[in-house]
Design an enzyme around this catalytic site. Structure first.
Site, mmCIF file in Angstrom:
data_model
loop_
_atom_site.group_PDB
_atom_site.id
_atom_site.type_symbol
_atom_site.label_atom_id
_atom_site.label_comp_id
_atom_site.label_asym_id
_atom_site.label_seq_id
_atom_site.Cartn_x
_atom_site.Cartn_y
_atom_site.Cartn_z
ATOM 1 C CE LYS A 200 -1.931 2.737 3.024
ATOM 2 N NZ LYS A 200 -1.845 4.025 2.308
ATOM 3 C CD GLU A 275 12.567 3.215 8.847
ATOM 4 O OE1 GLU A 275 12.449 4.103 9.728
ATOM 5 O OE2 GLU A 275 12.656 3.458 7.641
ATOM 6 C CB CYS A 309 12.551 8.050 9.832
ATOM 7 S SG CYS A 309 13.421 7.135 8.577
ATOM 8 C CD GLU A 406 9.619 11.279 13.156
ATOM 9 O OE1 GLU A 406 8.522 10.716 13.143
ATOM 10 O OE2 GLU A 406 10.654 10.767 12.681
HETATM 11 P P1 NAI Z 1 1.476 7.637 8.990
HETATM 12 O O1 NAI Z 1 2.230 6.744 9.885
HETATM 13 O O2 NAI Z 1 0.050 7.952 9.331
HETATM 14 O O3 NAI Z 1 1.468 7.064 7.490
HETATM 15 C C1 NAI Z 1 2.365 6.124 6.966
HETATM 16 C C2 NAI Z 1 1.613 5.068 6.189
HETATM 17 O O4 NAI Z 1 0.731 4.373 7.068
HETATM 18 C C3 NAI Z 1 0.713 5.611 5.069
HETATM 19 O O5 NAI Z 1 0.742 4.724 3.983
HETATM 20 C C4 NAI Z 1 -0.665 5.616 5.708
HETATM 21 O O6 NAI Z 1 -1.731 5.535 4.783
HETATM 22 C C5 NAI Z 1 -0.603 4.369 6.562
HETATM 23 N N1 NAI Z 1 -1.544 4.340 7.686
HETATM 24 C C6 NAI Z 1 -2.038 5.394 8.399
HETATM 25 N N2 NAI Z 1 -2.881 4.949 9.352
HETATM 26 C C7 NAI Z 1 -2.918 3.605 9.255
HETATM 27 C C8 NAI Z 1 -3.612 2.576 9.968
HETATM 28 N N3 NAI Z 1 -4.434 2.860 10.980
HETATM 29 N N4 NAI Z 1 -3.391 1.293 9.614
HETATM 30 C C9 NAI Z 1 -2.558 0.987 8.598
HETATM 31 N N5 NAI Z 1 -1.894 1.912 7.880
HETATM 32 C C10 NAI Z 1 -2.074 3.208 8.201
HETATM 33 O O7 NAI Z 1 2.280 8.971 8.861
HETATM 34 P P2 NAI Z 1 1.767 10.378 8.335
HETATM 35 O O8 NAI Z 1 0.390 10.663 8.851
HETATM 36 O O9 NAI Z 1 1.953 10.429 6.887
HETATM 37 O O10 NAI Z 1 2.799 11.354 9.027
HETATM 38 C C11 NAI Z 1 2.647 11.667 10.392
HETATM 39 C C12 NAI Z 1 3.971 11.705 11.083
HETATM 40 O O11 NAI Z 1 4.535 10.418 11.058
HETATM 41 C C13 NAI Z 1 5.025 12.581 10.433
HETATM 42 O O12 NAI Z 1 4.913 13.904 10.841
HETATM 43 C C14 NAI Z 1 6.286 11.942 10.924
HETATM 44 O O13 NAI Z 1 6.581 12.403 12.209
HETATM 45 C C15 NAI Z 1 5.939 10.487 10.996
HETATM 46 N N6 NAI Z 1 6.428 9.755 9.810
HETATM 47 C C16 NAI Z 1 7.533 8.995 9.929
HETATM 48 C C17 NAI Z 1 8.041 8.355 8.836
HETATM 49 C C18 NAI Z 1 9.241 7.512 8.914
HETATM 50 O O14 NAI Z 1 9.870 7.270 7.896
HETATM 51 N N7 NAI Z 1 9.605 7.009 10.055
HETATM 52 C C19 NAI Z 1 7.431 8.497 7.512
HETATM 53 C C20 NAI Z 1 6.231 9.279 7.499
HETATM 54 C C21 NAI Z 1 5.776 9.886 8.622
#
Ligand code: NAI
Ligand code: MG
Length: 503
Positions: A200, A275, A309, A406
Protein backbone atom coordinates in the site's frame (compact mmCIF):
# COMPACT_ATOMS: atom_id res chain seq x y z
CA UNK A 1 0.94 21.53 -14.86
CA UNK A 2 3.07 22.55 -17.79
CA UNK A 3 6.64 21.77 -16.78
CA UNK A 4 8.06 24.32 -19.23
CA UNK A 5 7.19 27.32 -17.05
CA UNK A 6 9.44 29.39 -14.85
CA UNK A 7 12.72 27.59 -15.46
CA UNK A 8 11.31 24.31 -14.16
CA UNK A 9 12.48 21.01 -15.58
CA UNK A 10 10.11 20.21 -18.45
CA UNK A 11 8.20 17.02 -17.80
CA UNK A 12 9.12 14.34 -20.31
CA UNK A 13 6.47 13.09 -22.78
CA UNK A 14 6.43 9.76 -20.91
CA UNK A 15 5.68 11.47 -17.59
CA UNK A 16 2.95 13.62 -19.16
CA UNK A 17 1.36 10.54 -20.68
CA UNK A 18 1.57 8.66 -17.38
CA UNK A 19 -0.09 11.54 -15.52
CA UNK A 20 -2.81 11.97 -18.15
CA UNK A 21 -4.03 8.38 -17.77
CA UNK A 22 -6.43 7.48 -14.94
CA UNK A 23 -4.45 5.88 -12.14
CA UNK A 24 -5.54 2.36 -11.33
CA UNK A 25 -4.12 -0.26 -9.00
CA UNK A 26 -2.44 -3.60 -9.71
CA UNK A 27 -4.24 -6.70 -8.52
CA UNK A 28 -3.40 -10.16 -9.83
CA UNK A 29 -1.54 -8.71 -12.81
CA UNK A 30 -4.49 -6.52 -13.91
CA UNK A 31 -4.78 -2.75 -13.62
CA UNK A 32 -8.16 -1.87 -12.17
CA UNK A 33 -10.13 0.85 -10.44
CA UNK A 34 -11.21 0.60 -6.80
CA UNK A 35 -14.28 -1.63 -6.41
CA UNK A 36 -16.23 1.40 -5.18
CA UNK A 37 -15.07 3.48 -8.17
CA UNK A 38 -13.88 6.13 -5.68
CA UNK A 39 -10.75 8.18 -6.30
CA UNK A 40 -8.79 10.81 -4.39
CA UNK A 41 -6.82 13.85 -5.50
CA UNK A 42 -3.04 13.91 -5.73
CA UNK A 43 -1.35 17.29 -5.30
CA UNK A 44 1.79 19.10 -6.36
CA UNK A 45 3.07 20.46 -3.02
CA UNK A 46 4.92 23.30 -4.74
CA UNK A 47 1.63 25.01 -5.69
CA UNK A 48 -1.23 22.94 -4.28
CA UNK A 49 -2.52 22.05 -7.77
CA UNK A 50 -3.99 18.66 -8.59
CA UNK A 51 -1.69 16.46 -10.68
CA UNK A 52 -3.95 13.43 -10.86
CA UNK A 53 -6.37 11.12 -9.13
CA UNK A 54 -5.65 7.75 -7.57
CA UNK A 55 -7.93 4.84 -6.69
CA UNK A 56 -9.31 5.05 -3.14
CA UNK A 57 -8.96 1.38 -2.23
CA UNK A 58 -10.85 -0.04 0.72
CA UNK A 59 -11.43 -3.35 2.44
CA UNK A 60 -12.85 -5.10 -0.68
CA UNK A 61 -9.83 -4.15 -2.76
CA UNK A 62 -7.49 -5.27 0.02
CA UNK A 63 -9.28 -8.58 0.14
CA UNK A 64 -8.97 -9.10 -3.63
CA UNK A 65 -5.29 -8.21 -3.56
CA UNK A 66 -4.51 -10.42 -0.56
CA UNK A 67 -6.34 -13.38 -2.13
CA UNK A 68 -4.35 -12.88 -5.33
CA UNK A 69 -1.10 -12.79 -3.37
CA UNK A 70 -2.16 -15.88 -1.38
CA UNK A 71 -2.96 -17.81 -4.55
CA UNK A 72 0.29 -16.72 -6.20
CA UNK A 73 2.23 -17.87 -3.14
CA UNK A 74 0.40 -21.19 -2.66
CA UNK A 75 -0.08 -22.21 -6.29
CA UNK A 76 1.70 -19.93 -8.72
CA UNK A 77 4.89 -20.37 -10.70
CA UNK A 78 6.77 -18.09 -8.28
CA UNK A 79 7.57 -20.82 -5.75
CA UNK A 80 8.68 -23.23 -8.46
CA UNK A 81 10.99 -20.73 -10.11
CA UNK A 82 14.68 -21.26 -9.44
CA UNK A 83 16.49 -18.82 -7.20
CA UNK A 84 18.57 -17.77 -10.17
CA UNK A 85 15.49 -16.96 -12.25
CA UNK A 86 14.03 -14.95 -9.38
CA UNK A 87 17.30 -13.12 -8.89
CA UNK A 88 17.41 -12.19 -12.58
CA UNK A 89 13.93 -10.64 -12.38
CA UNK A 90 14.95 -8.61 -9.32
CA UNK A 91 18.14 -7.50 -11.12
CA UNK A 92 16.10 -6.49 -14.15
CA UNK A 93 13.90 -4.24 -12.01
CA UNK A 94 17.10 -2.38 -11.05
CA UNK A 95 18.11 -2.10 -14.71
CA UNK A 96 14.71 -0.76 -15.72
CA UNK A 97 14.74 1.82 -12.91
CA UNK A 98 18.00 3.09 -14.43
CA UNK A 99 16.49 3.00 -17.91
CA UNK A 100 13.53 5.14 -16.77
CA UNK A 101 15.57 7.12 -14.24
CA UNK A 102 14.75 10.60 -15.51
CA UNK A 103 11.00 9.92 -15.73
CA UNK A 104 10.99 8.49 -12.21
CA UNK A 105 12.94 11.46 -10.86
CA UNK A 106 10.53 13.93 -12.44
CA UNK A 107 7.50 12.06 -11.14
CA UNK A 108 8.99 11.92 -7.64
CA UNK A 109 9.90 15.58 -7.58
CA UNK A 110 6.46 16.63 -8.85
CA UNK A 111 4.52 14.40 -6.44
CA UNK A 112 6.64 14.71 -3.29
CA UNK A 113 8.15 18.17 -3.80
CA UNK A 114 11.76 17.12 -3.37
CA UNK A 115 14.48 18.80 -5.46
CA UNK A 116 14.85 17.09 -8.83
CA UNK A 117 18.62 16.99 -8.31
CA UNK A 118 18.09 14.97 -5.12
CA UNK A 119 15.51 12.68 -6.73
CA UNK A 120 17.97 11.91 -9.53
CA UNK A 121 21.08 11.49 -7.41
CA UNK A 122 19.63 9.83 -4.32
CA UNK A 123 16.14 8.37 -4.60
CA UNK A 124 16.34 6.84 -8.07
CA UNK A 125 19.94 5.61 -7.93
CA UNK A 126 19.52 4.11 -4.45
CA UNK A 127 16.30 2.39 -5.51
CA UNK A 128 18.01 0.80 -8.52
CA UNK A 129 21.00 -0.19 -6.41
CA UNK A 130 18.77 -1.80 -3.81
CA UNK A 131 17.29 -4.19 -6.40
CA UNK A 132 20.73 -4.92 -7.85
CA UNK A 133 22.12 -5.63 -4.38
CA UNK A 134 19.19 -7.82 -3.36
CA UNK A 135 19.24 -9.80 -6.63
CA UNK A 136 22.55 -11.33 -5.61
CA UNK A 137 21.06 -12.73 -2.40
CA UNK A 138 18.40 -14.76 -4.21
CA UNK A 139 20.89 -17.56 -4.89
CA UNK A 140 22.60 -17.27 -1.50
CA UNK A 141 19.77 -17.89 0.91
CA UNK A 142 21.03 -21.03 2.61
CA UNK A 143 20.28 -23.15 5.62
CA UNK A 144 22.90 -25.25 7.41
CA UNK A 145 23.53 -28.82 8.48
CA UNK A 146 23.46 -29.26 12.24
CA UNK A 147 25.14 -32.01 14.28
CA UNK A 148 22.70 -33.42 16.86
CA UNK A 149 23.56 -35.03 20.22
CA UNK A 150 20.04 -35.86 21.55
CA UNK A 151 21.07 -37.17 25.01
CA UNK A 152 17.90 -39.23 25.60
CA UNK A 153 18.37 -41.42 22.47
CA UNK A 154 21.85 -42.83 23.04
CA UNK A 155 23.33 -44.49 19.97
CA UNK A 156 20.77 -43.03 17.54
CA UNK A 157 22.01 -41.08 14.55
CA UNK A 158 20.32 -38.14 12.94
CA UNK A 159 20.79 -36.01 9.91
CA UNK A 160 19.47 -32.50 10.60
CA UNK A 161 19.44 -29.37 8.53
CA UNK A 162 17.64 -26.05 8.28
CA UNK A 163 15.84 -24.58 5.32
CA UNK A 164 15.16 -20.89 4.86
CA UNK A 165 11.70 -20.52 3.40
CA UNK A 166 9.75 -17.44 2.34
CA UNK A 167 7.41 -16.28 5.08
CA UNK A 168 4.42 -16.18 2.71
CA UNK A 169 2.06 -13.31 1.92
CA UNK A 170 3.44 -9.98 3.05
CA UNK A 171 1.50 -6.73 3.52
CA UNK A 172 3.67 -3.66 3.17
CA UNK A 173 2.67 -0.11 4.07
CA UNK A 174 4.95 2.80 3.22
CA UNK A 175 5.15 6.57 3.76
CA UNK A 176 5.56 9.56 1.46
CA UNK A 177 8.99 10.98 2.31
CA UNK A 178 10.92 8.74 -0.14
CA UNK A 179 8.06 7.14 -2.05
CA UNK A 180 10.08 5.23 -4.68
CA UNK A 181 12.94 4.35 -2.38
CA UNK A 182 10.66 3.09 0.41
CA UNK A 183 8.89 0.91 -2.15
CA UNK A 184 12.30 -0.41 -3.26
CA UNK A 185 13.49 -1.08 0.30
CA UNK A 186 10.33 -3.12 0.83
CA UNK A 187 9.93 -4.88 -2.53
CA UNK A 188 13.58 -5.79 -3.10
CA UNK A 189 13.85 -8.28 -0.23
CA UNK A 190 10.26 -9.53 -0.48
CA UNK A 191 10.74 -10.54 -4.12
CA UNK A 192 14.25 -11.86 -3.53
CA UNK A 193 13.08 -14.22 -0.78
CA UNK A 194 10.19 -15.54 -2.90
CA UNK A 195 7.32 -14.07 -0.88
CA UNK A 196 4.27 -12.49 -2.49
CA UNK A 197 3.10 -9.04 -1.52
CA UNK A 198 0.38 -6.45 -1.25
CA UNK A 199 2.01 -3.03 -1.11
CA UNK A 200 0.00 0.00 0.00
CA UNK A 201 1.48 3.29 -1.15
CA UNK A 202 1.18 6.53 0.79
CA UNK A 203 -1.89 8.58 -0.09
CA UNK A 204 0.20 11.76 -0.43
CA UNK A 205 2.54 10.30 -3.08
CA UNK A 206 1.18 7.36 -5.07
CA UNK A 207 2.73 8.16 -8.46
CA UNK A 208 6.25 6.69 -8.50
CA UNK A 209 5.13 3.48 -6.76
CA UNK A 210 2.50 2.89 -9.45
CA UNK A 211 5.15 3.45 -12.12
CA UNK A 212 7.43 1.02 -10.25
CA UNK A 213 4.66 -1.59 -10.34
CA UNK A 214 4.56 -1.26 -14.15
CA UNK A 215 8.33 -1.66 -14.19
CA UNK A 216 8.10 -4.83 -12.08
CA UNK A 217 5.59 -6.25 -14.57
CA UNK A 218 7.93 -5.37 -17.43
CA UNK A 219 10.77 -7.13 -15.58
CA UNK A 220 8.73 -10.33 -15.46
CA UNK A 221 7.27 -10.47 -11.95
CA UNK A 222 4.43 -13.01 -12.39
CA UNK A 223 0.77 -12.01 -11.94
CA UNK A 224 -0.39 -11.95 -8.34
CA UNK A 225 3.12 -11.88 -6.86
CA UNK A 226 3.08 -8.09 -6.60
CA UNK A 227 -0.17 -6.27 -5.90
CA UNK A 228 -0.07 -2.52 -5.40
CA UNK A 229 -2.85 -0.47 -3.82
CA UNK A 230 -3.45 3.22 -3.28
CA UNK A 231 -5.66 4.52 -0.50
CA UNK A 232 -5.80 6.04 2.95
CA UNK A 233 -4.58 4.59 6.23
CA UNK A 234 -7.80 3.58 7.93
CA UNK A 235 -9.85 2.34 4.98
CA UNK A 236 -6.96 0.61 3.16
CA UNK A 237 -3.92 0.17 5.46
CA UNK A 238 -5.84 -1.06 8.50
CA UNK A 239 -7.68 -3.93 6.73
CA UNK A 240 -4.38 -5.02 5.21
CA UNK A 241 -2.74 -5.09 8.65
CA UNK A 242 -5.64 -7.15 10.01
CA UNK A 243 -6.23 -9.50 7.06
CA UNK A 244 -6.19 -13.16 8.18
CA UNK A 245 -4.53 -14.41 4.97
CA UNK A 246 -1.51 -12.13 5.45
CA UNK A 247 1.48 -13.79 7.16
CA UNK A 248 3.55 -10.71 7.82
CA UNK A 249 3.32 -6.93 7.84
CA UNK A 250 6.22 -4.60 7.13
CA UNK A 251 5.44 -0.99 7.96
CA UNK A 252 7.30 2.29 7.67
CA UNK A 253 5.73 5.42 9.10
CA UNK A 254 4.83 7.09 12.37
CA UNK A 255 5.39 5.43 15.73
CA UNK A 256 1.74 6.17 16.49
CA UNK A 257 0.48 4.11 13.53
CA UNK A 258 3.19 1.50 14.21
CA UNK A 259 1.47 0.84 17.53
CA UNK A 260 -1.91 0.49 15.76
CA UNK A 261 -0.32 -2.03 13.40
CA UNK A 262 0.95 -4.04 16.36
CA UNK A 263 -2.61 -4.17 17.72
CA UNK A 264 -4.13 -5.06 14.34
CA UNK A 265 -1.58 -7.84 13.81
CA UNK A 266 -1.89 -9.19 17.34
CA UNK A 267 -5.17 -11.01 16.93
CA UNK A 268 -3.59 -13.63 14.69
CA UNK A 269 0.05 -12.95 15.66
CA UNK A 270 1.33 -11.91 12.26
CA UNK A 271 5.05 -11.40 12.02
CA UNK A 272 5.96 -7.72 12.03
CA UNK A 273 8.78 -5.42 11.09
CA UNK A 274 8.48 -1.72 11.82
CA UNK A 275 10.56 1.25 10.75
CA UNK A 276 9.26 4.19 12.75
CA UNK A 277 10.09 7.69 13.86
CA UNK A 278 13.21 9.29 15.25
CA UNK A 279 14.59 12.29 17.09
CA UNK A 280 18.21 11.69 16.41
CA UNK A 281 21.06 13.35 18.33
CA UNK A 282 23.88 14.87 16.32
CA UNK A 283 26.93 15.64 18.47
CA UNK A 284 29.74 18.01 17.51
CA UNK A 285 32.85 17.72 19.71
CA UNK A 286 35.24 20.66 20.01
CA UNK A 287 37.98 18.81 18.10
CA UNK A 288 35.74 18.42 15.02
CA UNK A 289 36.72 19.69 11.60
CA UNK A 290 34.14 22.45 11.36
CA UNK A 291 34.38 22.63 7.57
CA UNK A 292 32.83 19.17 7.64
CA UNK A 293 30.71 19.44 10.79
CA UNK A 294 28.82 22.66 10.00
CA UNK A 295 27.53 21.75 6.52
CA UNK A 296 27.12 18.18 7.79
CA UNK A 297 24.87 19.20 10.69
CA UNK A 298 22.87 21.51 8.41
CA UNK A 299 22.27 18.83 5.82
CA UNK A 300 21.51 16.28 8.58
CA UNK A 301 18.34 18.22 9.32
CA UNK A 302 17.51 20.11 6.12
CA UNK A 303 17.97 17.24 3.63
CA UNK A 304 14.59 16.26 2.16
CA UNK A 305 12.98 19.26 3.92
CA UNK A 306 13.70 17.52 7.23
CA UNK A 307 11.21 14.81 6.30
CA UNK A 308 13.59 11.99 7.19
CA UNK A 309 13.01 9.49 9.96
CA UNK A 310 16.79 9.66 10.58
CA UNK A 311 17.03 13.48 10.54
CA UNK A 312 19.65 14.90 12.91
CA UNK A 313 17.02 16.95 14.72
CA UNK A 314 18.67 17.40 18.14
CA UNK A 315 22.02 19.06 17.77
CA UNK A 316 24.51 19.04 20.68
CA UNK A 317 27.54 21.30 20.33
CA UNK A 318 30.48 21.48 22.74
CA UNK A 319 30.54 24.81 24.60
CA UNK A 320 33.87 26.07 23.28
CA UNK A 321 32.74 25.98 19.64
CA UNK A 322 29.01 26.55 20.20
CA UNK A 323 28.81 30.17 19.00
CA UNK A 324 30.93 29.53 15.94
CA UNK A 325 28.97 26.43 14.97
CA UNK A 326 25.61 28.10 15.51
CA UNK A 327 26.72 31.03 13.42
CA UNK A 328 27.81 28.68 10.65
CA UNK A 329 24.62 26.61 10.71
CA UNK A 330 22.40 29.70 10.72
CA UNK A 331 24.35 31.01 7.71
CA UNK A 332 24.03 27.65 5.97
CA UNK A 333 20.27 27.62 6.68
CA UNK A 334 19.82 31.13 5.28
CA UNK A 335 21.85 30.17 2.19
CA UNK A 336 19.64 27.23 1.23
CA UNK A 337 17.73 27.90 -1.97
CA UNK A 338 14.12 26.95 -1.26
CA UNK A 339 11.82 26.49 -4.24
CA UNK A 340 9.76 24.10 -6.35
CA UNK A 341 11.30 20.65 -6.63
CA UNK A 342 11.33 20.78 -10.42
CA UNK A 343 13.56 23.88 -10.42
CA UNK A 344 17.04 22.39 -11.01
CA UNK A 345 18.64 25.01 -8.74
CA UNK A 346 16.35 24.20 -5.77
CA UNK A 347 18.11 22.81 -2.70
CA UNK A 348 15.05 22.48 -0.48
CA UNK A 349 11.50 21.95 -1.69
CA UNK A 350 8.09 22.36 -0.04
CA UNK A 351 6.77 20.06 2.68
CA UNK A 352 4.74 17.23 1.23
CA UNK A 353 1.20 18.36 2.06
CA UNK A 354 -1.03 20.92 3.72
CA UNK A 355 -1.41 18.52 6.65
CA UNK A 356 2.35 18.22 7.18
CA UNK A 357 2.74 21.98 6.72
CA UNK A 358 0.14 22.58 9.43
CA UNK A 359 1.71 19.99 11.70
CA UNK A 360 5.22 21.44 11.44
CA UNK A 361 3.84 25.00 11.80
CA UNK A 362 2.07 23.80 14.96
CA UNK A 363 5.41 22.61 16.38
CA UNK A 364 6.99 25.98 15.59
CA UNK A 365 4.18 27.74 17.43
CA UNK A 366 4.42 25.44 20.43
CA UNK A 367 8.18 25.99 20.54
CA UNK A 368 7.70 29.76 20.51
CA UNK A 369 5.00 29.51 23.21
CA UNK A 370 7.35 27.40 25.35
CA UNK A 371 10.13 30.01 25.04
CA UNK A 372 12.35 28.52 22.33
CA UNK A 373 14.01 31.12 20.13
CA UNK A 374 14.45 30.87 16.34
CA UNK A 375 18.05 31.76 15.61
CA UNK A 376 16.99 31.70 11.99
CA UNK A 377 13.86 30.68 10.10
CA UNK A 378 10.53 29.80 11.66
CA UNK A 379 8.27 31.29 9.00
CA UNK A 380 6.38 30.31 5.89
CA UNK A 381 7.80 31.30 2.51
CA UNK A 382 5.28 32.74 0.04
CA UNK A 383 1.57 31.98 0.13
CA UNK A 384 1.35 29.14 -2.41
CA UNK A 385 2.72 25.68 -1.82
CA UNK A 386 3.99 24.36 1.50
CA UNK A 387 7.33 26.14 1.85
CA UNK A 388 8.94 26.71 5.25
CA UNK A 389 12.18 28.42 6.15
CA UNK A 390 15.00 26.19 7.36
CA UNK A 391 14.81 26.74 11.10
CA UNK A 392 17.31 26.58 13.97
CA UNK A 393 15.82 26.69 17.46
CA UNK A 394 17.88 27.59 20.53
CA UNK A 395 17.03 28.08 24.22
CA UNK A 396 15.09 24.81 24.22
CA UNK A 397 14.65 22.67 27.32
CA UNK A 398 14.31 18.91 27.63
CA UNK A 399 10.61 19.15 28.44
CA UNK A 400 9.61 21.03 25.30
CA UNK A 401 7.65 19.23 22.62
CA UNK A 402 9.98 20.62 19.92
CA UNK A 403 12.83 18.88 21.74
CA UNK A 404 11.09 15.53 22.38
CA UNK A 405 8.71 14.94 19.46
CA UNK A 406 9.47 14.08 15.87
CA UNK A 407 8.74 17.29 13.94
CA UNK A 408 9.46 15.85 10.48
CA UNK A 409 10.27 19.24 9.02
CA UNK A 410 13.31 21.50 8.56
CA UNK A 411 13.59 22.32 12.26
CA UNK A 412 16.57 21.54 14.49
CA UNK A 413 17.01 22.24 18.19
CA UNK A 414 20.53 23.10 19.29
CA UNK A 415 21.97 22.95 22.80
CA UNK A 416 25.50 23.31 24.18
CA UNK A 417 27.30 20.75 26.38
CA UNK A 418 30.43 20.99 28.52
CA UNK A 419 32.17 17.62 28.29
CA UNK A 420 31.87 14.26 26.62
CA UNK A 421 30.61 12.73 29.87
CA UNK A 422 27.76 10.61 31.20
CA UNK A 423 25.48 13.61 31.24
CA UNK A 424 25.96 14.21 27.51
CA UNK A 425 25.26 10.55 26.80
CA UNK A 426 22.17 10.65 28.99
CA UNK A 427 20.93 13.72 27.14
CA UNK A 428 21.68 12.23 23.71
CA UNK A 429 19.74 9.07 24.62
CA UNK A 430 16.93 10.89 26.41
CA UNK A 431 14.16 10.18 23.90
CA UNK A 432 11.74 7.34 23.24
CA UNK A 433 13.36 6.93 19.83
CA UNK A 434 16.63 5.28 18.80
CA UNK A 435 16.90 5.38 15.04
CA UNK A 436 20.08 7.27 14.17
CA UNK A 437 22.75 9.54 15.57
CA UNK A 438 25.76 11.55 14.44
CA UNK A 439 29.20 12.36 15.79
CA UNK A 440 31.58 14.98 14.44
CA UNK A 441 35.10 14.63 15.86
CA UNK A 442 38.70 13.96 14.84
CA UNK A 443 39.50 11.96 17.97
CA UNK A 444 39.24 8.25 17.20
CA UNK A 445 39.01 7.08 20.77
CA UNK A 446 36.26 9.57 21.63
CA UNK A 447 34.38 8.56 18.49
CA UNK A 448 34.41 4.85 19.34
CA UNK A 449 33.57 5.45 22.98
CA UNK A 450 30.60 7.58 22.07
CA UNK A 451 29.48 5.32 19.20
CA UNK A 452 29.19 2.35 21.55
CA UNK A 453 27.03 4.24 24.04
CA UNK A 454 24.49 5.84 21.72
CA UNK A 455 21.27 3.80 21.78
CA UNK A 456 20.56 4.05 18.08
CA UNK A 457 20.48 1.73 15.06
CA UNK A 458 22.91 3.90 13.10
CA UNK A 459 25.84 6.08 14.14
CA UNK A 460 27.20 8.33 11.39
CA UNK A 461 30.65 9.75 12.06
CA UNK A 462 31.83 12.85 10.20
CA UNK A 463 28.96 12.29 7.78
CA UNK A 464 25.18 12.01 7.96
CA UNK A 465 22.34 10.42 5.97
CA UNK A 466 24.67 7.98 4.23
CA UNK A 467 22.52 5.07 3.10
CA UNK A 468 23.60 1.97 1.22
CA UNK A 469 21.74 -1.12 0.09
CA UNK A 470 24.30 -3.27 1.95
CA UNK A 471 24.12 -1.40 5.28
CA UNK A 472 21.37 -2.41 7.74
CA UNK A 473 19.11 0.41 8.90
CA UNK A 474 16.53 0.42 11.67
CA UNK A 475 15.73 1.41 15.18
CA UNK A 476 16.30 0.80 18.86
CA UNK A 477 13.48 1.53 21.30
CA UNK A 478 10.30 2.98 19.77
CA UNK A 479 11.99 3.51 16.40
CA UNK A 480 11.07 0.04 15.33
CA UNK A 481 11.50 -3.70 15.07
CA UNK A 482 13.94 -5.36 12.66
CA UNK A 483 16.23 -3.88 10.05
CA UNK A 484 15.87 -2.75 6.47
CA UNK A 485 18.54 -3.44 3.83
CA UNK A 486 21.73 -5.47 3.98
CA UNK A 487 21.70 -9.20 4.64
CA UNK A 488 19.73 -8.46 7.84
CA UNK A 489 16.52 -7.53 6.03
CA UNK A 490 16.21 -11.05 4.62
CA UNK A 491 15.39 -12.27 8.15
CA UNK A 492 12.20 -10.21 8.01
CA UNK A 493 10.91 -12.36 5.16
CA UNK A 494 12.23 -15.84 5.93
CA UNK A 495 11.11 -18.64 8.20
CA UNK A 496 13.62 -21.20 9.44
CA UNK A 497 12.52 -24.81 9.14
CA UNK A 498 14.44 -27.52 10.98
CA UNK A 499 14.37 -30.91 9.28
CA UNK A 500 15.41 -33.80 11.53
CA UNK A 501 15.88 -37.29 10.06
CA UNK A 502 16.57 -40.43 12.01
CA UNK A 503 19.11 -42.48 10.08
P1 NAI B 1 1.48 7.64 8.99
O1 NAI B 1 2.23 6.74 9.88
O2 NAI B 1 0.05 7.95 9.33
O3 NAI B 1 1.47 7.06 7.49
C1 NAI B 1 2.37 6.12 6.97
C2 NAI B 1 1.61 5.07 6.19
O4 NAI B 1 0.73 4.37 7.07
C3 NAI B 1 0.71 5.61 5.07
O5 NAI B 1 0.74 4.72 3.98
C4 NAI B 1 -0.66 5.62 5.71
O6 NAI B 1 -1.73 5.54 4.78
C5 NAI B 1 -0.60 4.37 6.56
N1 NAI B 1 -1.54 4.34 7.69
C6 NAI B 1 -2.04 5.39 8.40
N2 NAI B 1 -2.88 4.95 9.35
C7 NAI B 1 -2.92 3.61 9.26
C8 NAI B 1 -3.61 2.58 9.97
N3 NAI B 1 -4.43 2.86 10.98
N4 NAI B 1 -3.39 1.29 9.61
C9 NAI B 1 -2.56 0.99 8.60
N5 NAI B 1 -1.89 1.91 7.88
C10 NAI B 1 -2.07 3.21 8.20
O7 NAI B 1 2.28 8.97 8.86
P2 NAI B 1 1.77 10.38 8.33
O8 NAI B 1 0.39 10.66 8.85
O9 NAI B 1 1.95 10.43 6.89
O10 NAI B 1 2.80 11.35 9.03
C11 NAI B 1 2.65 11.67 10.39
C12 NAI B 1 3.97 11.71 11.08
O11 NAI B 1 4.53 10.42 11.06
C13 NAI B 1 5.03 12.58 10.43
O12 NAI B 1 4.91 13.90 10.84
C14 NAI B 1 6.29 11.94 10.92
O13 NAI B 1 6.58 12.40 12.21
C15 NAI B 1 5.94 10.49 11.00
N6 NAI B 1 6.43 9.75 9.81
C16 NAI B 1 7.53 9.00 9.93
C17 NAI B 1 8.04 8.36 8.84
C18 NAI B 1 9.24 7.51 8.91
O14 NAI B 1 9.87 7.27 7.90
N7 NAI B 1 9.60 7.01 10.06
C19 NAI B 1 7.43 8.50 7.51
C20 NAI B 1 6.23 9.28 7.50
C21 NAI B 1 5.78 9.89 8.62
MG1 MG C 1 -1.31 9.60 9.44
Amino acid sequence: MDGNDGGLTALSPAVRKFLSQPKQVLINGKWQSAQSGKTFEVFNPANGEIIGHAAACEKDDVDLAVRAARKAFDEGPWRRMTASERGRIVWKIGDLILKYAEDLAQLESLDNGKPIAVARAADVLLAADLFHYMAGWATKIEGSTIPLSVPYTPGAEYHAYTRKEPIGVVGQIIPWNFPLLMAAWKLGPVLTTGCTVVLKLAEETPMSGLRLAEICQEAGVPDGVLNVLTGFGEPCGAPLAAHPLVDKIAFTGSTEVGKLIVKAASHDLKKLSLELGGKSPNIILDDADLDIAIPGAASAIFFNQGQCCAAGSRLFVQEKIYDKVMDGIAKAARGIKVGPGLDPSTQMGPLVSQIQFDRVSGFLKSGADDGAKALTGGKRIGDRGYFLEPTVLVDTTEKMSVYQDEIFGPVVTATPFKELDDDLIRRANDTVFGLASGIYSTNASKIHRLASRLRAGTVWVNCYNIFDAALPFGGYKQSGWGREMGQEVLKNYLETKSVCISL
